[in-house]
Design an enzyme around this catalytic site. Structure first.
Site, PDB file in Angstrom:
ATOM      1  N   SER A  95       0.850  -1.459  -0.101  1.00 49.07           N
ATOM      2  CA  SER A  95       0.055   0.279  -0.186  1.00 49.07           C
ATOM      3  C   SER A  95       0.577   1.438   0.482  1.00 49.07           C
ATOM      4  O   SER A  95       1.379   1.463   0.938  1.00 49.07           O
ATOM      5  CB  SER A  95      -0.531   0.076   1.594  1.00 49.07           C
ATOM      6  OG  SER A  95      -1.194   1.489   1.278  1.00 49.07           O
ATOM      7  N   LYS A 143      -1.214  -1.308  -4.668  1.00 48.05           N
ATOM      8  CA  LYS A 143      -2.323  -0.155  -3.756  1.00 48.05           C
ATOM      9  C   LYS A 143      -1.699   0.833  -4.280  1.00 48.05           C
ATOM     10  O   LYS A 143      -0.853   1.502  -3.047  1.00 48.05           O
ATOM     11  CB  LYS A 143      -2.842  -0.663  -3.031  1.00 48.05           C
ATOM     12  CG  LYS A 143      -3.510   0.390  -1.956  1.00 48.05           C
ATOM     13  CD  LYS A 143      -4.319  -0.650  -0.807  1.00 48.05           C
ATOM     14  CE  LYS A 143      -4.535   0.307   0.420  1.00 48.05           C
ATOM     15  NZ  LYS A 143      -6.297  -0.602   0.935  1.00 48.05           N
ATOM     16  N   LYS A 182      -2.951   5.091  -2.870  1.00 49.85           N
ATOM     17  CA  LYS A 182      -3.806   5.540  -2.494  1.00 49.85           C
ATOM     18  C   LYS A 182      -4.172   6.781  -3.070  1.00 49.85           C
ATOM     19  O   LYS A 182      -2.927   7.739  -3.401  1.00 49.85           O
ATOM     20  CB  LYS A 182      -3.064   6.385  -0.667  1.00 49.85           C
ATOM     21  CG  LYS A 182      -2.347   5.434   0.386  1.00 49.85           C
ATOM     22  CD  LYS A 182      -4.013   5.097   1.110  1.00 49.85           C
ATOM     23  CE  LYS A 182      -3.969   4.038   1.989  1.00 49.85           C
ATOM     24  NZ  LYS A 182      -5.270   3.653   2.751  1.00 49.85           N
ATOM     25  N   ASP A 196      -6.970   3.024  -3.418  1.00 46.68           N
ATOM     26  CA  ASP A 196      -7.234   3.681  -1.479  1.00 46.68           C
ATOM     27  C   ASP A 196      -8.434   4.545  -1.387  1.00 46.68           C
ATOM     28  O   ASP A 196      -7.070   5.269  -1.032  1.00 46.68           O
ATOM     29  CB  ASP A 196      -7.095   2.501  -0.575  1.00 46.68           C
ATOM     30  CG  ASP A 196      -7.736   2.537   0.276  1.00 46.68           C
ATOM     31  OD1 ASP A 196      -8.873   2.970   0.146  1.00 46.68           O
ATOM     32  OD2 ASP A 196      -7.241   1.491   1.533  1.00 46.68           O
ATOM     33  N   GLU A 251     -10.513   0.932  -3.172  1.00 43.90           N
ATOM     34  CA  GLU A 251     -11.364   0.618  -2.173  1.00 43.90           C
ATOM     35  C   GLU A 251     -11.999   1.650  -1.408  1.00 43.90           C
ATOM     36  O   GLU A 251     -11.292   3.237  -1.678  1.00 43.90           O
ATOM     37  CB  GLU A 251     -10.175   0.226  -1.607  1.00 43.90           C
ATOM     38  CG  GLU A 251     -10.276  -0.352  -0.214  1.00 43.90           C
ATOM     39  CD  GLU A 251      -8.733  -0.815   0.503  1.00 43.90           C
ATOM     40  OE1 GLU A 251      -7.925  -1.189   0.094  1.00 43.90           O
ATOM     41  OE2 GLU A 251      -8.659  -0.667   2.209  1.00 43.90           O
ATOM     42  N   ASP A 266     -14.116  -1.278   2.601  1.00 46.27           N
ATOM     43  CA  ASP A 266     -13.130  -1.267   4.429  1.00 46.27           C
ATOM     44  C   ASP A 266     -14.090  -0.945   5.208  1.00 46.27           C
ATOM     45  O   ASP A 266     -14.423  -1.640   6.164  1.00 46.27           O
ATOM     46  CB  ASP A 266     -11.510  -1.071   3.616  1.00 46.27           C
ATOM     47  CG  ASP A 266     -11.532  -0.719   4.718  1.00 46.27           C
ATOM     48  OD1 ASP A 266     -11.221  -0.701   6.206  1.00 46.27           O
ATOM     49  OD2 ASP A 266      -9.003  -0.036   4.320  1.00 46.27           O
ATOM     50  N   LYS A 282     -10.130  -6.394   8.244  1.00 46.11           N
ATOM     51  CA  LYS A 282      -8.522  -5.936   9.780  1.00 46.11           C
ATOM     52  C   LYS A 282      -9.596  -6.780  10.673  1.00 46.11           C
ATOM     53  O   LYS A 282     -10.942  -6.441  10.413  1.00 46.11           O
ATOM     54  CB  LYS A 282      -9.057  -4.538   9.451  1.00 46.11           C
ATOM     55  CG  LYS A 282      -8.227  -4.175   8.102  1.00 46.11           C
ATOM     56  CD  LYS A 282      -8.005  -2.248   8.658  1.00 46.11           C
ATOM     57  CE  LYS A 282      -7.505  -2.487   6.712  1.00 46.11           C
ATOM     58  NZ  LYS A 282      -8.046  -1.042   6.629  1.00 46.11           N
ATOM     59  N   GLY A 298      -4.033  -3.976   6.157  1.00 50.92           N
ATOM     60  CA  GLY A 298      -2.989  -3.353   7.467  1.00 50.92           C
ATOM     61  C   GLY A 298      -2.813  -2.052   8.051  1.00 50.92           C
ATOM     62  O   GLY A 298      -3.842  -1.619   7.258  1.00 50.92           O
TER      63      GLY A 298
HETATM   64  O1  OSB Z   1      -7.169   1.897   4.290  1.00 53.07           O
HETATM   65  O2  OSB Z   1      -6.462  -0.382   4.719  1.00 53.07           O
HETATM   66  C1  OSB Z   1      -6.134   0.514   4.711  1.00 53.07           C
HETATM   67  C2  OSB Z   1      -3.257   2.199   6.710  1.00 53.07           C
HETATM   68  C3  OSB Z   1      -3.465   2.707   8.286  1.00 53.07           C
HETATM   69  C4  OSB Z   1      -5.176   2.941   8.043  1.00 53.07           C
HETATM   70  C5  OSB Z   1      -6.007   2.441   7.161  1.00 53.07           C
HETATM   71  C6  OSB Z   1      -5.296   1.672   6.114  1.00 53.07           C
HETATM   72  C7  OSB Z   1      -3.722   1.777   6.192  1.00 53.07           C
HETATM   73  C8  OSB Z   1      -2.904   1.539   5.120  1.00 53.07           C
HETATM   74  C9  OSB Z   1      -2.251   0.801   5.136  1.00 53.07           C
HETATM   75  O3  OSB Z   1      -3.696   1.065   3.568  1.00 53.07           O
HETATM   76  C10 OSB Z   1      -1.390  -0.352   4.879  1.00 53.07           C
HETATM   77  C11 OSB Z   1       0.060  -1.677   5.551  1.00 53.07           C
HETATM   78  O4  OSB Z   1       0.410  -0.796   4.595  1.00 53.07           O
HETATM   79  O5  OSB Z   1      -0.178  -1.465   6.449  1.00 53.07           O
HETATM   80 MG    MG Z   2      -8.611   0.663   2.953  1.00 52.41          MG
END
Ligand code: OSB
Ligand code: MG
Length: 368
Positions: A135, A161, A163, A188, A213, A238, A262, A290
């Site tokens: 990510s 992924k 952001k 995402d 996402e 999510d 999660k 994550g």
């Molecule tokens: O939306 O998946 C998410 C990190 C913190 C809060 C939300 C998200 C995330 C990540 C990071 O996308 C995922 C990782 O590398 O742990």
């Molecule tokens: Mg997410």
């Protein structure tokens, strides 16, 4: 087994990178470790509540307070044979899933360790190798994003992924797609768009993304269903999914076709497994999200990823991406885009106790 003691410990750790999303920037992380002791053994977990309530309303301080004031008093001194019995005793605690999950997950680790088996055995996992993605946060420019995506694809990550947020979406996705025509790419938005932005989302259909996402509000399913009808790309939910029931409703109305699981967000492994079963029944793929975890949370994430329906790469990338030095052994690094589930009992990793002591900011222990 009887629950004798619960310890909560806050560590200060610093990420090797600045992680920017549509809801904020993080680099200094506070990690909450929860230990549950009973029958002479100990289980451990990581509470994934953040420092700032931008992803979810829970924070490390609300989680600390809820465990101290409501979860610990409800379970200390009690005898449990199953995690379901423990969950029953905290059923009146509404929400605060990350706080409840931390205790539930530590109990699973404790139970698996007392049986001498890896945690994934108790979950009914079917694999010991977990393909992983990465990510990537919002960068200063599209060029830097292309370069970073390239480095990670080079390292073997199975999915990248990106952001996104309004103003940082179509152009960056176009640049990365042009550079890597065959890569498994996703985006995402962390709830940064509204239904009026559907035209922008439709433009993303041109790039062959595996999913988009959580484009819309954190508490929405209805508008996601409307948006999904207008898109060919799958929506992955999510933030909107807090339980197996939420997953059932979301999939039933077509709010999405993929779910990011999660364990903390859904209240623990019992709920995560139920959600997983619902998704499998709907034919919807799931994957493990994550929360920038230390090795404790990362090990838990690898165990949940062994369940059959986790068919897409998770955000369970290499520990050494995140940390100069992680707090567990063995080091959870991917080789050629695959993480091996640590084979030891429970979550299969051991704390580096000296390092943990040095990073500790506060610790409290509650006893029966
Ligand atoms: O939306 O998946 C998410 C990190 C913190 C809060 C939300 C998200 C995330 C990540 C990071 O996308 C995922 C990782 O590398 O742990
Ligand atoms: Mg997410």
């Amino acid at each position: 087994m009887r629950i004798d003691q619960i310890e909560i410990r806050e560590l200060a750790m610093r990420l090797r990178f600045r992680f920017e999303t549509s809801f904020g920037v993080e680099q200094d992380r506070r990690i909450l470790l929860v230990r549950v002791r009973g029958d002479g053994g100990e289980g451990i977990s990581e509470c994934v509540a953040g420092e700032f309530p931008g992803y979810a309303y829970e924070t490390r301080d609300t989680a600390w307070g809820v465990i101290r004031d409501f979860v610990a008093p409800a379970v200390l001194g009690r005898e449990y044979h199953t995690p379901q019995q423990l969950l029953h005793d905290v059923r009146l605690v509404r929400g605060h899933n990350m706080a409840v999950a931390a205790v539930e997950m530590a109990f699973w680790d404790l139970q698996a360790k007392s049986l001498g088996v890896p945690l994934w055995h108790l979950l009914g996992g079917v694999r010991t190798e977990v393909p992983v993605g990465v990510s990537l946060g919002i960068q200063a420019s599209a060029e830097e994003t292309v370069a970073l995506a390239g480095e990670h694809l080079e390292q073997g990550y199975r999915r990248v992924k990106l952001k996104i947020k309004p103003g940082w979406d179509v152009d960056v996705v176009e640049a990365v797609r042009e550079a890597f025509p065959n890569a498994d790419l996703t985006v995402d938005a962390n709830s940064a768009y509204r239904l009026v932005d559907a035209a922008t989302m439709r433009r993303l259909d041109a790039f062959g993304l595996s999913y988009i996402e959580q484009p819309l509000a954190h508490d929405d399913l209805i508008d996601h269903a409307e948006l999904q009808r207008q898109l060919s790309t799958a929506i992955c939910l999510d933030e909107s999914i807090h339980s197996a029931e939420d997953a059932r409703k979301g999939l039933q109305i077509g709010a999405g076709r993929v779910i990011n699981v999660k364990v903390g967000r859904v209240r623990g492994y019992v709920a995560a497994r139920r959600l997983h079963d619902v998704a499998v029944a709907f034919g919807a793929p799931v994957w493990c999200g994550g929360m920038l975890e230390s090795g404790v949370g990362r090990a838990h994430n690898l165990h949940v990823s062994t369940m059959e329906g986790f068919v897409l790469p998770g955000d369970t990338s290499s520990a050494s991406r995140y940390w100069e030095e992680d707090i567990v052994e063995p080091l959870l690094d991917a080789v050629d885009g695959v993480q091996r589930v640590p084979p030891g009992a429970g979550i299969g990793v051991e704390l580096k106790h000296d390092l943990v002591e040095r990073l500790t900011q506060r610790v409290e222990t509650y006893s029966a």
